[in-house]
Design an enzyme around this catalytic site. Sequence first.
Site: not given
Length: 533
Positions: A81, A183, A185
């Site tokens: 990002c 993202h 994660e």
Amino acid sequence: MDKIIVLDFGSQTTQLIGRRIRDMGVYSEVIPGDTPLTNEILNSDVRGIILSGSPESVYTKEGAVPDQKIYTCGLPLLGICYGLQRMNHDQGGKVEPLPKREYGRIGVKINTKNSNTNNSNTTNSDLAARFLAGFAPSFTAWMSHGDTLTTLADGFREYGTSDTGYPAVVLHDAKPWFGIQFHPEVTHCEGGDEILKAFVFDVCGASKGWTMEQYVEEVRSSLAKRVGSNPVLLLISGGVDSTVAGALLLKTLKSDQVHLMYMDTGLMRKDETKTVKATLERLGAKHLHIIYCEEEFLGALKGLDEPEAKRKAIGDLFITIQEREVERLGLPDSCFLAQGTLYTDLIESGKGVGKKAHLIKSHHNVGSPLVDAKRRLGRIIEPLDKLYKDEVRRLGRIIGVDEEVVRRHPFPGPGLAVRILGEVTKEKCDILRDADAVYIEELKRRSLYDEIWQAFAVLLPIRSVGVAGDVRKYGWVLALRAITSADGMTADVYPFPTKDLLEISTLITNTVKDIGRVTYDISSKPPATIEWE
Ligand code: XMP
């Protein structure tokens, strides 16, 4: 041990990147994004660097800038990002605001024609192919961004595009630089782990060296070396962290060296003092100093109803009693002070890691004159300060802490005082203790306890009308809280099975006579916090 560094630019999910990588068996460390990258930090163990997301924009002065050494050190980089936008901006590309912020699940397609491109640099094309092998041809990613790449910097090439038409996967032709706009994660990102694994193992070539068993051995040997034959004092709260820290001391040092101090503030959960005493004695504690100071705490809280005033009164009294009692123990100046500080405590208190984190509530765990003095003397030991909560639990199990203690939900330093809204009295503490015990016992009995990250009851400062038999009843209102979370930094409401919720509510009003009504708190964090005060 191989290591991946995560540069933290302030995204809410940065810590998750570190955790995911550790869960893969590779050690990772999150450091502030603008940390000067000395040779000590970029030592030979480092295999790659991840640039995290951020709430800021690269084109404003608030957007933190990494040490430009990342672009010359030769290590593989993964920008996530803001991290991708940062790399593109730093290399001369353009980043601009989106017409409308994108948030949530968004599809991404990998552009295979680009991935077949022949790069002049074959090593890099090989790395690029390995990285892209971690991606499904199309998948649902999770995004949260207000800016996008509008002109790619020289050497960057788009390998994946979002369904909304923006660059989603960008690689450099000649350098081991990789960027993704989403993202991986976040659990909602499809295949996120595979993408991180492709970077960590296939691009960076990191090998697995992070096991809890090995870490325990390392911590114990450095603890033994550092402490020598000096005494160590540990303040025990009764929670998982300080108990595991205590167990680590007891399993590493001679029991005569270890002094444990615990304050029964009267703001503890039901039977807490009894449990703490039994647990620590079982672990071999010889010097356990229990201080009964309920009256002092309730006295200090009398007449206070404002949350920060209550927290301050408790924090101040903690310090007064701590100084008085430590003095009374008469331990020599050479004594070390141990603390059960976790990685996330440092973040939440705005110290150390993640400079962007801001202080929302005053916590008492990190500082006090005693702690400051010992820190100045270099005599603080924080054996858990590199660990996340679930890692502390794993460590606790390895060194033989009871399962009942290890799986216990977190409990705040100020105790029930922040769960009794308004003024705290002994009577209210007793009511809340009873109601909370019923609630927690039921969660365990129904096998729901381990699905929840933290559950507790809150006593509201209002009473409401009800009927008990044929008699009008005017009882206190209780709120139940149950949340799921990775580390307490953000939290979702636990989707309680309705039947269990209703039955638990009935049980509480039937058994705790002063409670007339029960509600369930359905606010996530943010915007609410986990505790009510
Ligand atoms: P909040 O309410 O800030 O809580 O969302 C996040 C986590 O921290 C715990 N908490 C504390 N823990 N001392 C602590 O040791 C404190 O003063 C304190 N205040 C909140 C809370 O229980 C949750 O797990």
